[in-house]
Design a protein around this motif. Structure first.
Motif, mmCIF file in Angstrom:
data_model
loop_
_atom_site.group_PDB
_atom_site.id
_atom_site.type_symbol
_atom_site.label_atom_id
_atom_site.label_comp_id
_atom_site.label_asym_id
_atom_site.label_seq_id
_atom_site.Cartn_x
_atom_site.Cartn_y
_atom_site.Cartn_z
ATOM 1 N N TYR A 1 0.839 -1.207 0.000
ATOM 2 C CA TYR A 1 0.000 0.000 0.000
ATOM 3 C C TYR A 1 0.868 1.249 0.000
ATOM 4 O O TYR A 1 0.622 2.177 -0.754
ATOM 5 N N TRP A 2 1.893 1.289 0.855
ATOM 6 C CA TRP A 2 2.749 2.472 0.942
ATOM 7 C C TRP A 2 3.520 2.691 -0.350
ATOM 8 O O TRP A 2 3.681 3.821 -0.806
ATOM 9 N N ILE A 3 3.992 1.616 -0.967
ATOM 10 C CA ILE A 3 4.707 1.734 -2.242
ATOM 11 C C ILE A 3 3.763 2.290 -3.313
ATOM 12 O O ILE A 3 4.122 3.189 -4.072
ATOM 13 N N TYR A 4 2.556 1.768 -3.371
ATOM 14 C CA TYR A 4 1.544 2.239 -4.320
ATOM 15 C C TYR A 4 1.246 3.721 -4.083
ATOM 16 O O TYR A 4 1.191 4.514 -5.024
ATOM 17 N N SER B 1 -5.786 6.218 -2.113
ATOM 18 C CA SER B 1 -4.765 5.932 -1.111
ATOM 19 C C SER B 1 -4.876 6.880 0.074
ATOM 20 O O SER B 1 -4.721 6.465 1.228
ATOM 21 N N CYS B 2 -5.142 8.151 -0.193
ATOM 22 C CA CYS B 2 -5.315 9.123 0.904
ATOM 23 C C CYS B 2 -6.557 8.802 1.725
ATOM 24 O O CYS B 2 -6.558 8.982 2.943
ATOM 25 N N LEU B 3 -7.619 8.351 1.080
ATOM 26 C CA LEU B 3 -8.835 8.005 1.806
ATOM 27 C C LEU B 3 -8.637 6.759 2.675
ATOM 28 O O LEU B 3 -9.299 6.609 3.707
ATOM 29 N N ASP B 4 -7.732 5.869 2.275
ATOM 30 C CA ASP B 4 -7.432 4.664 3.066
ATOM 31 C C ASP B 4 -6.404 4.914 4.162
ATOM 32 O O ASP B 4 -6.204 4.066 5.019
ATOM 33 N N LEU B 5 -5.757 6.057 4.136
ATOM 34 C CA LEU B 5 -4.692 6.352 5.096
ATOM 35 C C LEU B 5 -5.123 6.216 6.560
ATOM 36 O O LEU B 5 -4.398 5.602 7.349
ATOM 37 N N PRO B 6 -6.290 6.708 6.990
ATOM 38 C CA PRO B 6 -6.685 6.522 8.391
ATOM 39 C C PRO B 6 -6.838 5.049 8.786
ATOM 40 O O PRO B 6 -6.501 4.671 9.908
ATOM 41 N N TYR B 7 -7.322 4.224 7.868
ATOM 42 C CA TYR B 7 -7.467 2.797 8.159
ATOM 43 C C TYR B 7 -6.108 2.138 8.365
ATOM 44 O O TYR B 7 -5.935 1.295 9.235
ATOM 45 N N VAL B 8 -5.128 2.519 7.551
ATOM 46 C CA VAL B 8 -3.789 1.940 7.644
ATOM 47 C C VAL B 8 -3.097 2.391 8.927
ATOM 48 O O VAL B 8 -2.484 1.588 9.631
ATOM 49 N N LEU B 9 -3.193 3.673 9.241
ATOM 50 C CA LEU B 9 -2.508 4.194 10.421
ATOM 51 C C LEU B 9 -3.076 3.631 11.718
ATOM 52 O O LEU B 9 -2.337 3.399 12.673
ATOM 53 N N ARG B 10 -4.372 3.391 11.762
ATOM 54 C CA ARG B 10 -4.993 2.830 12.965
ATOM 55 C C ARG B 10 -4.965 1.303 12.989
ATOM 56 O O ARG B 10 -5.204 0.702 14.028
ATOM 57 N N GLY B 11 -4.730 0.680 11.845
ATOM 58 C CA GLY B 11 -4.790 -0.780 11.759
ATOM 59 C C GLY B 11 -6.225 -1.272 11.842
ATOM 60 O O GLY B 11 -6.492 -2.407 12.213
ATOM 61 N N ASN B 12 -7.157 -0.431 11.473
ATOM 62 C CA ASN B 12 -8.586 -0.704 11.556
ATOM 63 C C ASN B 12 -9.093 -1.041 10.155
ATOM 64 O O ASN B 12 -9.521 -0.159 9.417
ATOM 65 N N TYR B 13 -9.025 -2.317 9.778
ATOM 66 C CA TYR B 13 -9.377 -2.722 8.430
ATOM 67 C C TYR B 13 -10.815 -3.226 8.382
ATOM 68 O O TYR B 13 -11.361 -3.706 9.368
ATOM 69 N N LYS B 14 -11.444 -3.119 7.235
ATOM 70 C CA LYS B 14 -12.788 -3.652 7.028
ATOM 71 C C LYS B 14 -12.683 -5.160 6.844
ATOM 72 O O LYS B 14 -11.678 -5.676 6.356
ATOM 73 N N GLU B 15 -13.747 -5.867 7.226
ATOM 74 C CA GLU B 15 -13.777 -7.321 7.070
ATOM 75 C C GLU B 15 -15.036 -7.725 6.331
ATOM 76 O O GLU B 15 -16.078 -7.088 6.461
#
Length: 146
Positions: free
Chosen positions: A9-12, A77-91
């Motif tokens: 994700y970070w590379i992308y 990617s910017c919209l997904d940034l809060p999910y990545v930083l918190r480790g709060n992923y959708k299931e």
């Protein structure tokens, strides 16, 4: 989500952001992109005559490319940034209806890019953790169908 998927994700994110910035610079700054020296000797006369038009077309092309990189790469990617930083992923739990390479389609209508599809087959029920905007995912559990 696995560390490999997060690093992907970070590379992308970095590549798309960098590409959008470079295209914006090429589109907006007074840089001559099409120079007559780039053409063959027989074409230089034609290139000199149409150099301004060629630069305008190439700048428009880079502007369109910048918009595409931003809309389909940087913005999700910017919209997904809060999910990545918190480790709060959708299931989601669903049945695999189509599998191709590193992507799966699920019965709930979702299309996800997963790193490893080995071990799951069409018809298996899977539990997937994913990022909602870029659709990067990791299969966490596979419940094999009989």
């Amino acid at each position: 989500m696995s560390a490999d998927r997060v690093s992907l994700y970070w590379i992308y994110f970095i590549i798309m952001s960098f590409s959008a910035v470079v295209c914006a610079i090429l589109a907006f700054y007074k840089i001559k992109i099409a120079k007559r020296e780039f053409f063959y000797p027989r074409q230089q006369k034609w290139a000199k005559k149409h150099e301004e038009r060629l630069n305008l077309l190439s700048k428009r092309f880079f502007l369109i490319l910048c918009i595409v990189f931003f809309m389909f790469g940087t913005l999700p990617s910017c919209l997904d940034l809060p999910y990545v930083l918190r480790g709060n992923y959708k299931e989601v739990c669903s049945v695999v209806i189509k599998k191709s390479g590193t992507s799966i389609n699920l019965e709930d209508g979702g299309y996800y890019r997963v790193g490893n599809t080995k071990g799951c087959k069409i018809g298996d029920e899977v539990k997937v953790e994913y990022l909602p905007f870029t659709r990067y995912a990791t299969i966490t559990n596979i419940f094999h169908s009989k």
